[in-house]
Design a protein around this motif. Structure first.
Motif, PDB file in Angstrom:
ATOM      1  N   GLU A 109       0.833  -1.205   0.000  1.00 40.04           N
ATOM      2  CA  GLU A 109       0.000   0.000   0.000  1.00 40.04           C
ATOM      3  C   GLU A 109       0.874   1.264   0.000  1.00 40.04           C
ATOM      4  OE1 GLU A 109      -3.429  -0.222   0.092  1.00 40.04           O
ATOM      5  OE2 GLU A 109      -3.641   1.950  -0.010  1.00 40.04           O
ATOM      6  N   PHE A 110       1.863   1.281   0.877  1.00 38.82           N
ATOM      7  CA  PHE A 110       2.747   2.445   0.983  1.00 38.82           C
ATOM      8  C   PHE A 110       3.513   2.684  -0.322  1.00 38.82           C
ATOM      9  CE2 PHE A 110       3.437   2.736   5.891  1.00 38.82           C
ATOM     10  CZ  PHE A 110       2.215   3.369   5.997  1.00 38.82           C
ATOM     11  N   ARG A 111       3.951   1.556  -0.934  1.00 40.21           N
ATOM     12  CA  ARG A 111       4.781   1.640  -2.127  1.00 40.21           C
ATOM     13  C   ARG A 111       4.141   2.501  -3.205  1.00 40.21           C
ATOM     14  NH1 ARG A 111       5.896  -0.682  -7.092  1.00 40.21           N
ATOM     15  NH2 ARG A 111       8.045  -1.421  -7.252  1.00 40.21           N
ATOM     16  N   GLU A 112       2.829   2.332  -3.389  1.00 37.12           N
ATOM     17  CA  GLU A 112       2.159   2.984  -4.508  1.00 37.12           C
ATOM     18  C   GLU A 112       1.888   4.464  -4.260  1.00 37.12           C
ATOM     19  OE1 GLU A 112       1.635   1.262  -7.474  1.00 37.12           O
ATOM     20  OE2 GLU A 112       2.991  -0.002  -6.295  1.00 37.12           O
ATOM     21  N   LEU A 113       2.186   4.929  -3.056  1.00 38.94           N
ATOM     22  CA  LEU A 113       1.861   6.322  -2.739  1.00 38.94           C
ATOM     23  C   LEU A 113       2.882   7.302  -3.298  1.00 38.94           C
ATOM     24  CD1 LEU A 113       0.692   5.878   0.941  1.00 38.94           C
ATOM     25  CD2 LEU A 113      -0.724   6.463  -1.001  1.00 38.94           C
ATOM     26  N   ASN A 114       4.059   6.791  -3.615  1.00 38.89           N
ATOM     27  CA  ASN A 114       5.112   7.703  -4.058  1.00 38.89           C
ATOM     28  C   ASN A 114       5.993   6.946  -5.037  1.00 38.89           C
ATOM     29  OD1 ASN A 114       7.295   9.522  -4.217  1.00 38.89           O
ATOM     30  ND2 ASN A 114       6.838  10.271  -2.167  1.00 38.89           N
ATOM     31  N   ASP A 115       6.389   7.576  -6.139  1.00 36.84           N
ATOM     32  CA  ASP A 115       7.212   6.821  -7.084  1.00 36.84           C
ATOM     33  C   ASP A 115       8.704   7.127  -6.958  1.00 36.84           C
ATOM     34  OD1 ASP A 115       7.016   9.294  -8.134  1.00 36.84           O
ATOM     35  OD2 ASP A 115       5.768   8.720  -9.850  1.00 36.84           O
ATOM     36  N   ASP A 116       9.074   7.712  -5.834  1.00 45.34           N
ATOM     37  CA  ASP A 116      10.502   7.906  -5.562  1.00 45.34           C
ATOM     38  C   ASP A 116      11.177   6.527  -5.478  1.00 45.34           C
ATOM     39  OD1 ASP A 116      12.868   9.291  -4.604  1.00 45.34           O
ATOM     40  OD2 ASP A 116      12.434   8.298  -2.700  1.00 45.34           O
ATOM     41  N   PRO A 117      12.250   6.293  -6.280  1.00 47.87           N
ATOM     42  CA  PRO A 117      12.857   4.955  -6.323  1.00 47.87           C
ATOM     43  C   PRO A 117      13.365   4.472  -4.963  1.00 47.87           C
ATOM     44  CG  PRO A 117      13.838   6.407  -7.984  1.00 47.87           C
ATOM     45  CD  PRO A 117      12.904   7.244  -7.187  1.00 47.87           C
ATOM     46  N   GLU A 118      13.922   5.402  -4.181  1.00 44.58           N
ATOM     47  CA  GLU A 118      14.457   5.017  -2.874  1.00 44.58           C
ATOM     48  C   GLU A 118      13.326   4.536  -1.952  1.00 44.58           C
ATOM     49  OE1 GLU A 118      17.201   4.132  -0.078  1.00 44.58           O
ATOM     50  OE2 GLU A 118      17.492   4.563  -2.202  1.00 44.58           O
ATOM     51  N   TRP A 119      12.220   5.276  -1.964  1.00 45.93           N
ATOM     52  CA  TRP A 119      11.033   4.890  -1.178  1.00 45.93           C
ATOM     53  C   TRP A 119      10.549   3.520  -1.601  1.00 45.93           C
ATOM     54  CZ3 TRP A 119       8.137   5.848   2.938  1.00 45.93           C
ATOM     55  CH2 TRP A 119       6.819   5.449   2.946  1.00 45.93           C
ATOM     56  N   ARG A 120      10.489   3.296  -2.927  1.00 44.56           N
ATOM     57  CA  ARG A 120       9.987   2.008  -3.416  1.00 44.56           C
ATOM     58  C   ARG A 120      10.925   0.867  -3.025  1.00 44.56           C
ATOM     59  NH1 ARG A 120       6.139   2.499  -8.686  1.00 44.56           N
ATOM     60  NH2 ARG A 120       4.599   3.622  -7.463  1.00 44.56           N
ATOM     61  N   ILE A 122      12.719   0.693  -0.313  1.00 44.79           N
ATOM     62  CA  ILE A 122      12.463   0.383   1.101  1.00 44.79           C
ATOM     63  C   ILE A 122      11.192  -0.461   1.229  1.00 44.79           C
ATOM     64  CG2 ILE A 122      11.874   1.365   3.353  1.00 44.79           C
ATOM     65  CD1 ILE A 122      13.536   3.845   2.535  1.00 44.79           C
ATOM     66  N   CYS A 123      10.130  -0.043   0.551  1.00 43.63           N
ATOM     67  CA  CYS A 123       8.864  -0.773   0.627  1.00 43.63           C
ATOM     68  C   CYS A 123       9.010  -2.191   0.078  1.00 43.63           C
ATOM     69  CB  CYS A 123       7.776  -0.032  -0.139  1.00 43.63           C
ATOM     70  SG  CYS A 123       7.319   1.516   0.640  1.00 43.63           S
ATOM     71  N   ASP A 124       9.746  -2.324  -1.034  1.00 45.57           N
ATOM     72  CA  ASP A 124       9.945  -3.648  -1.614  1.00 45.57           C
ATOM     73  C   ASP A 124      10.674  -4.569  -0.638  1.00 45.57           C
ATOM     74  OD1 ASP A 124       8.708  -2.928  -3.910  1.00 45.57           O
ATOM     75  OD2 ASP A 124      10.544  -2.506  -5.029  1.00 45.57           O
ATOM     76  N   ARG A 125      11.671  -4.001   0.016  1.00 44.02           N
ATOM     77  CA  ARG A 125      12.456  -4.803   0.960  1.00 44.02           C
ATOM     78  C   ARG A 125      11.561  -5.278   2.110  1.00 44.02           C
ATOM     79  NH1 ARG A 125      17.948  -1.991   1.582  1.00 44.02           N
ATOM     80  NH2 ARG A 125      17.786  -2.275  -0.666  1.00 44.02           N
ATOM     81  N   LEU A 126      10.748  -4.362   2.634  1.00 51.18           N
ATOM     82  CA  LEU A 126       9.808  -4.729   3.704  1.00 51.18           C
ATOM     83  C   LEU A 126       8.878  -5.850   3.243  1.00 51.18           C
ATOM     84  CD1 LEU A 126       8.345  -1.498   5.339  1.00 51.18           C
ATOM     85  CD2 LEU A 126       9.542  -3.368   6.463  1.00 51.18           C
ATOM     86  N   PHE A 127       8.397  -5.706   2.018  1.00 50.25           N
ATOM     87  CA  PHE A 127       7.444  -6.669   1.472  1.00 50.25           C
ATOM     88  C   PHE A 127       8.076  -8.059   1.412  1.00 50.25           C
ATOM     89  CE2 PHE A 127       5.242  -8.399  -2.435  1.00 50.25           C
ATOM     90  CZ  PHE A 127       4.021  -8.601  -1.821  1.00 50.25           C
ATOM     91  N   VAL A 128       9.292  -8.127   0.909  1.00 48.21           N
ATOM     92  CA  VAL A 128       9.952  -9.420   0.744  1.00 48.21           C
ATOM     93  C   VAL A 128      10.344 -10.020   2.102  1.00 48.21           C
ATOM     94  CG1 VAL A 128      11.995 -10.563  -0.190  1.00 48.21           C
ATOM     95  CG2 VAL A 128      10.760  -8.878  -1.576  1.00 48.21           C
ATOM     96  N   VAL A 129      10.935  -9.198   2.952  1.00 49.63           N
ATOM     97  CA  VAL A 129      11.359  -9.709   4.270  1.00 49.63           C
ATOM     98  C   VAL A 129      10.142 -10.207   5.052  1.00 49.63           C
ATOM     99  CG1 VAL A 129      12.313  -9.050   6.502  1.00 49.63           C
ATOM    100  CG2 VAL A 129      13.459  -8.335   4.410  1.00 49.63           C
ATOM    101  N   GLY A 130       9.050  -9.434   5.034  1.00 53.14           N
ATOM    102  CA  GLY A 130       7.833  -9.858   5.721  1.00 53.14           C
ATOM    103  C   GLY A 130       7.298 -11.157   5.157  1.00 53.14           C
ATOM    104  N   SER A 131       7.380 -11.312   3.818  1.00 52.29           N
ATOM    105  CA  SER A 131       6.834 -12.508   3.170  1.00 52.29           C
ATOM    106  C   SER A 131       7.630 -13.762   3.503  1.00 52.29           C
ATOM    107  CB  SER A 131       6.818 -12.316   1.647  1.00 52.29           C
ATOM    108  OG  SER A 131       5.975 -11.250   1.305  1.00 52.29           O
TER     109      SER A 131
END
Lengths: 331, 419
Positions: A109-120, A122-131
């Motif tokens: 959800e957070f990832r799609e709020l901003n298209d800044d690559p650095e933000w994405r 971080i969100c991607d990493r959270l998504f994978v680690v959580g999964s």
């Protein structure tokens, strides 16, 4: 109105123990493929492909996750003593699971709020680690539940790995079902090493049980019921691979799901007649009084079928591959 | 914003189903046979409904008929309100327990359900349910009004946001007034059912006839901050007012002080100040709402004004009021977890170590602060995007005056739909 002196049916405690395991199996499979999708996600770095995976994940993860809540609340309602001992006894693993689910849930959800690559990133990493962390922690708890091996015991650790493996297999099958093009072909191909890894963890689990025999589980493994469940647990993902090779992806996903069900059935046959072997509590010791269980049967029982109906609606609406227009979260 | 809030609500709500077991194992064993049922009913009647149809609501616009789409939004709402009902059934039972008996099982005393209807419809339930659901209406109407006020402030030409402002301010005025009137009556119910909680809310140590209402109060001695003694209080008070409020008008009514109760007192400062914060905010929301309705009648609501400024500055205050309200309810009930039945120090998990509890608490604080930061940042991005969009939309309308009623502008339906 609610009978208080006896159970509505003599086997009602066993019926609810079975229902509890059913909720657990639903969770292990349904959120399992969400977790697996997160692992497949880690192998892709093309933005459009990641959007496809998120679009496959978005509509269903929240509903899938509620099966965990169903497991927890049915456990406290029907077997309060087991609920209390199991959760407080695996305190850090439970919080590991909850935090992992939290990270995984908000990341998309957070990832799609901003298209800044650095933000994405971080969100991607959270998504994978959580999964990855969520099924592992769930396995630690399940291992502790069945084998009494605590959070850091070998049987618990191997169970954790087995659930990560199962999720990975389910995730590749779900990804193949929901995507197109290269992504679909690669997910199909990834199914083989994923299944091999999963079978490896199952083999390790059997070896651990035979070598350590925690709470006598290694010995009981060769009783007819656990043996049959174990055979199905191993055979169904292999059957699934054969189906995948014939491009029958939906059947592949179903057979992985039934394999997950067999794994939980194996858990049930190893547990019973205990509800929580490490504490010595049997299903009959731990079950709630007739009035509570009868009430649960009459009020929550019918809703169990209603809920299955919701899932039929949900997966019918979101059947088939993700459409082009659906790439992205909340599109 | 609705989607973002809903996802955060989901991921922070799931731990609750497990924390009864992880941190309050003794409570779960003791009361599981009573509270487990409603928790399971919540899952099967409400939680699944919300989660499944939220998926369709947020992602299914192009895949389902209009009818199923609208139906999904109604079902998500029904699920949310049913969810509040069952979780408050549990909380209300913990405040005013009944419909149970104490039994011995395996050497332990525990609660057994004797009368489910009585246990699930305790005296507290209607008060709690009405107060909480109306608080949600107040908070969300203020949220919508605040965001709309911000956009109208930025661009007075934005008709959809002016419309959202009109609707939300009217709802805020009505629900805000109702909340305070209802809260007053609710407090008298607390006086009757949990007099010790009321004593903590009013920082009343000694039992008195004609008790004053302290607007503010501090103990002279800092050591008494959590457990003040009345004779040591520095306060600004209205004479007789606490008695009048507690009894619906009798200035000489008796208000029981904390000294009456032979259990340890709750941390009075937390309860006292939380209550005052909640009540002050309640009156503030009425002011914002009624002032708004007045300006609406004058036809000036959607113009730049001090009112709009205060409205958007107050956007998050509804949630603050809800949180401090729960502090009053939960901290005020201490030392009990279940009123007069189970104390909190006997409710916690015996096997959990201090390190484990500290680790999980630290984890929660860190993660929830990050979530809050993420939520606020997300809201800001969404607001910025919308600001650009309405500037473009209204700029277009000014440039081509003959297309002023812009057909692409959706009429806000006052419910939150997806982004």
């Amino acid at each position: 109105m609610i009978p208080v002196d006896g159970y509505l049916a003599p086997a009602l405690p066993e019926v609810w123990f079975g229902t509890l395991l059913f909720a657990f199996a639903m969770y292990v499979f349904l959120d399992g493929f969400d977790f697996g999708l997160g692992m497949v996600y880690a192998t892709r770095d093309d933005e459009a492909e990641r959007e496809q995976l998120l679009a496959a994940f978005g509509p269903v993860w929240d509903a899938n996750e509620v099966w965990l809540v169903a497991f927890g609340t049915l456990l406290v309602a029907a077997f309060p003593a087991v609920y209390a001992a199991l959760l407080s006894g695996h305190y850090l693993a439970v919080f590991g699971l909850l935090f992992a689910l939290l990270a995984r849930g908000v990341a998309g959800e957070f990832r799609e709020l901003n298209d800044d690559p650095e933000w994405r990133r971080i969100c991607d990493r959270l998504f994978v680690v959580g999964s990855v962390a969520a099924p592992f922690c769930l396995g630690l708890i399940a291992g502790g539940w069945v084998f009494g091996s605590g959070i850091v015991g070998l049987p618990s650790l191997v169970t954790g790995l087995a659930l990560v493996g199962l999720s990975f297999v389910a995730g590749t099958a779900y990804a193949a079902l929901k995507t197109r093009g290269d992504l679909r072909a690669d997910a199909l191909a990834l199914g083989r090493p994923a299944t091999a890894a999963y079978l490896g963890t199952l083999l390790a689990l059997v070896a651990t049980l035979v070598a350590l025999d925690p709470l006598g589980a290694g010995g009981r493994l060769f009783d007819p019921a656990p043996l049959a469940a174990a055979a199905a647990t191993v055979a169904l993902p292999v059957v699934g691979l054969a189906l995948a090779a014939r491009n029958r992806v939906r059947a592949w996903l179903w057979s992985v799901g039934l394999g997950a069900g067999s794994l939980v059935l194996l858990v049930g046959t190893l547990l019973y007649p205990h509800a929580y072997p490490a504490t010595g509590l049997t299903v009959r010791d731990a079950v709630a009084a007739p009035v509570t269980l009868n009430l649960l049967t009459l009020v929550a029982g019918p809703f169990l079928f209603v809920v299955l109906g919701y899932f039929v609606v949900l997966y019918t609406v979101f059947s088939g591959p993700v459409e082009e227009s659906e790439t992205g979260y909340g599109g | 914003m609705f989607a973002l809030g809903f996802v955060l609500g989901t991921v922070t709500g799931i731990p609750l189903s497990f924390q009864f077991g992880t941190n309050f194992a003794a409570f779960s064993t003791f009361a599981g046979e009573v509270i487990g049922g409603p928790l399971a009913f919540e899952t099967f009647m409400a939680f699944f409904l919300e989660a499944v149809f939220l998926g369709i609501l947020l992602f299914g616009r192009d895949r389902v008929s209009d009818r199923l789409y609208v139906g999904s939004s109604v079902l998500v709402m029904a699920g949310a309100w049913a969810s509040a009902f069952w979780i408050l059934v549990v909380n209300a039972w913990m405040q005013t327990p009944r419909g149970y008996e104490l039994v011995e099982r395996g050497g332990e005393t525990l609660v057994r359900l004797t009368d489910p209807v009585a246990a699930f419809t305790t005296p507290r339930l209607p008060w709690l349910y009405v107060h909480m659901t109306n608080a949600a209406v107040v908070s969300v109407s203020l949220l919508i009004a605040g965001v709309a006020a911000y956009f109208v402030w930025a661009n007075e030409e934005s008709e959809p946001w002016a419309h959202a402002l009109r609707v939300s301010v009217a709802v805020l005025a009505v629900a805000g007034v109702f909340q305070v009137i209802h809260g007053d009556a609710y407090t008298r119910h607390v006086v009757q059912t949990q007099p010790m909680k009321f004593a903590a809310m009013e920082a009343a140590y000694q039992t008195k006839q004609g008790a004053p209402l302290h607007l503010i109060a501090f103990p002279r001695n800092l050591g008494d901050i959590l457990d003040p003694r009345a004779e040591n209080l520095v306060s600004v008070s209205i004479p007789y007012m606490a008695s009048m409020l507690a009894s619906m008008g009798d200035p000489n009514a008796v208000v029981y002080g904390l000294e009456e109760f032979d259990v340890e007192s709750p941390p009075v400062a937390v309860v006292f100040w939380s209550f005052r914060t909640m009540v002050t905010l309640g009156f503030w929301f009425i002011l914002l709402g009624v002032w708004g309705v007045y300006r609406l009648r004058k036809g000036r609501l959607a113009t730049r004004s001090r009112h709009l400024q205060l409205l958007w500055l107050s956007t998050p205050l509804g949630f603050v009021a809800i949180v401090v309200g729960w502090y009053v309810t939960e901290v005020g009930r201490q030392p009990w977890t279940i009123q007069d039945l189970l104390k909190t120090d006997a409710a916690v998990s015996p096997s959990v170590t201090g390190i484990e509890a500290a680790l999980s608490l630290g984890g929660f604080i860190t993660l929830y602060l990050l979530l809050l930061a993420g939520f606020l940042a997300g809201c800001k991005w969404l607001v910025d995007e919308e600001l650009e969009r309405i500037d473009e939309a209204t700029a277009g309308a000014v440039a081509e005056p003959d297309v002023t009623p812009d057909p692409t502008e959706p009429v806000p339906d006052s419910g939150g739909d997806g982004p």
